[in-house]
Enzyme design. Structure first.
Site, PDB file in Angstrom:
ATOM      1  N   GLU A 129     -40.900  26.564  46.847  1.00  0.00           N
ATOM      2  CA  GLU A 129     -40.133  25.909  46.726  1.00  0.00           C
ATOM      3  C   GLU A 129     -41.434  24.176  46.571  1.00  0.00           C
ATOM      4  OE1 GLU A 129     -35.650  27.103  47.629  1.00  0.00           O
ATOM      5  OE2 GLU A 129     -36.401  25.624  48.107  1.00  0.00           O
ATOM      6  N   TYR A 165     -32.792  20.497  53.665  1.00  0.00           N
ATOM      7  CA  TYR A 165     -33.351  21.206  52.036  1.00  0.00           C
ATOM      8  C   TYR A 165     -33.181  22.558  52.421  1.00  0.00           C
ATOM      9  CZ  TYR A 165     -35.210  17.204  51.503  1.00  0.00           C
ATOM     10  OH  TYR A 165     -35.515  15.915  51.080  1.00  0.00           O
ATOM     11  N   TYR A 218     -37.386  40.456  51.646  1.00  0.00           N
ATOM     12  CA  TYR A 218     -38.836  41.229  51.227  1.00  0.00           C
ATOM     13  C   TYR A 218     -37.840  42.342  50.597  1.00  0.00           C
ATOM     14  CZ  TYR A 218     -41.509  37.692  52.097  1.00  0.00           C
ATOM     15  OH  TYR A 218     -41.925  36.166  52.568  1.00  0.00           O
ATOM     16  N   HIS A 243     -45.098  32.143  61.167  1.00  0.00           N
ATOM     17  CA  HIS A 243     -44.426  30.417  60.581  1.00  0.00           C
ATOM     18  C   HIS A 243     -44.299  29.436  61.743  1.00  0.00           C
ATOM     19  CE1 HIS A 243     -40.923  32.261  57.633  1.00  0.00           C
ATOM     20  NE2 HIS A 243     -41.890  33.291  57.830  1.00  0.00           N
ATOM     21  N   GLN A 246     -50.315  34.555  61.580  1.00  0.00           N
ATOM     22  CA  GLN A 246     -50.022  33.786  61.539  1.00  0.00           C
ATOM     23  C   GLN A 246     -50.557  32.595  61.986  1.00  0.00           C
ATOM     24  OE1 GLN A 246     -46.725  33.485  59.050  1.00  0.00           O
ATOM     25  NE2 GLN A 246     -46.684  35.105  57.929  1.00  0.00           N
TER      26      GLN A 246
END
Length: 432
Positions: free
Chosen positions: A303, A313, A324, A208, A142
């Site tokens: 979210e 949070y 998963y 991430h 990513q």
């Protein structure tokens, strides 16, 4: 005072965590703590009224049937009474996994490509040659060349800011740099490239990274990052000594502003604005200049949040998502004292990407609504808010993985599609 009311008052606001377009495996727990109490700002959150009518936009059954929303309209808000009809046109093609786009003052577009190139797209759609001077990126997984933002005074200083997964000794990490955009003899380049911020610690992974760059009205820069996904890093989203799983607020040289919530502490990183995030890849200001984000969550847990200074949070302690594998995350909590509930969450996920506030007139029904790119939902998600509560959700299908969304100076909406390397222009459908 009931447990629910105590939770709402303690957390002050409805902001939260979200889910992922990529199956980014959740990770383990563990955290350090700062001894000082965080500064908390904002009014207490009031639950929105239940919807009076309308059908939920979600067609598929939720994946996490054991979890119930705490607040009305916290998920599966109704569709608007009148759906928006659009026409689409491809205005640029041939890009290689584009990740982000911004409009230059003259109407051209500057675009990042994941592999590490920046290109300028002419107003007629011609894709320019790669800019010289772009630093090396780590494009695995990513990672790659990520977001791009213009300086608030770009017309005068020609400065651009960009984020990327930087290759480092024994790993990589999200880094922010700035440079001057120079154009001459039909060519463009970046001059005076300077790294202003590095997410630490360095980690040898490929997931991430975040990240989005958003300038606030006061000229400060919000930087969103992820917690690097793996079990040995996930818990650092709760650790104020770590830069993983955070929203940062810095000045244009990368320094922590004095009014950040954790400045002056001996342990906490002073650049931190909020924490307990999983992987934020959507961020935009509302019409009051407040930051909103959407983060990739685990399975069934994207979210929408409004990050406020010093607030937690929740990830990975609380989430509306699951592993998963189908197992619960941690203790399977969706609520916990000292953590903030999401304003809204998606189950199934949308795979959030770029995000913009619609502030033009071409689409009157979208005025002051958020447009969110969907990698999994393959289109644009339109959220209408009343105060800090989602009242409707609309889906605009494009059948492509949308990596970024921008509102053009002409009032049209522009979607950057990752899978086919195009920029698609959306305009209102003309009546026949």
């Amino acid at each position: 005072m009931t447990r629910t009311l105590s939770l709402l008052l303690a957390t002050v606001a409805a902001l939260g965590l979200d889910a992922s377009a990529f199956a980014q495996a959740p990770s383990g727990q563990g955290a350090g703590e700062d001894t000082r109490a965080p500064r908390i700002q904002g009014e207490s959150f009031q639950a929105p009224a239940a919807p009076s009518a309308g059908t939920s936009v979600a067609e598929k059954e939720p994946q996490n049937t054991e979890y119930k929303p705490l607040l009305p309209n916290q998920t599966r808000a109704p569709e608007p009474a009148q759906k928006t009809e659009v026409e689409t046109a491809v205005v640029a093609k041939g890009l290689d996994s584009p990740w982000a786009m911004e409009f230059l003052p003259d109407g051209r577009m500057i675009v990042t490509e994941k592999a590490g190139k920046i290109r300028i797209v002419a107003k007629d759609g011609t894709v320019g040659q790669p800019l010289a001077g772009v630093p090396k990126v780590d494009p695995k997984g990513q990672g790659g060349l990520l977001d791009i933002a213009l300086s608030p005074s770009f017309a005068a200083d020609r400065t651009v800011y960009f984020s990327y997964s930087e290759p480092r000794d024994k790993g990589n990490g999200t880094t922010v740099a700035k440079a001057k955009l120079v154009e001459s003899d039909g060519k463009a380049r970046l001059d005076d490239v300077k790294v202003i911020f590095r997410q630490m610690p360095t980690y040898d992974g490929d997931k991430h990274f975040g990240s989005r760059l958003v300038f606030a009205p006061d000229g400060k820069l919000f930087v969103t990052v992820g917690e690097r996904s793996d079990k040995q890093t996930r818990g650092q989203a709760q650790d104020l000594t770590s830069g993983l799983g955070k929203v940062f607020r810095i000045d244009t040289d990368g320094n922590a502003p004095k009014d950040n919530p954790f400045t002056g502490g001996e342990k906490a990183k002073p650049e931190i604005w909020s924490y307990g995030h999983r992987n934020i890849q959507s961020a935009a200001l509302d019409n009051q200049g407040r930051l909103w984000t959407v983060e990739h969550g685990p399975r069934g847990g994207d979210e929408l949040n409004r990050p406020r200074p010093g607030l937690n949070y929740g990830w990975p302690v609380v989430t509306y998502g699951i592993e998963y594998s189908g197992e619960k995350i941690g203790d399977g909590q969706t609520q916990a004292g000292g953590t903030v509930q999401p304003v809204y969450y998606w189950d199934p996920v949308i795979g959030p990407s770029g995000m913009a506030l619609y502030d033009k007139d071409a689409f009157p029904a979208w005025k002051n609504q958020f447009l969110i790119g969907g990698l999994v939902s393959t289109g644009i998600v339109v959220l209408k808010l009343d105060g800090d509560k989602v009242v409707t959700e609309e889906r605009i299908p494009l059948e492509h993985r949308v990596r970024d969304v921008r509102v053009g100076p002409d009032g049209a909406v522009y979607a950057v599609t990752e899978d086919d390397g195009q920029i698609v222009k959306l305009t209102p459908k003309k009546s026949s």
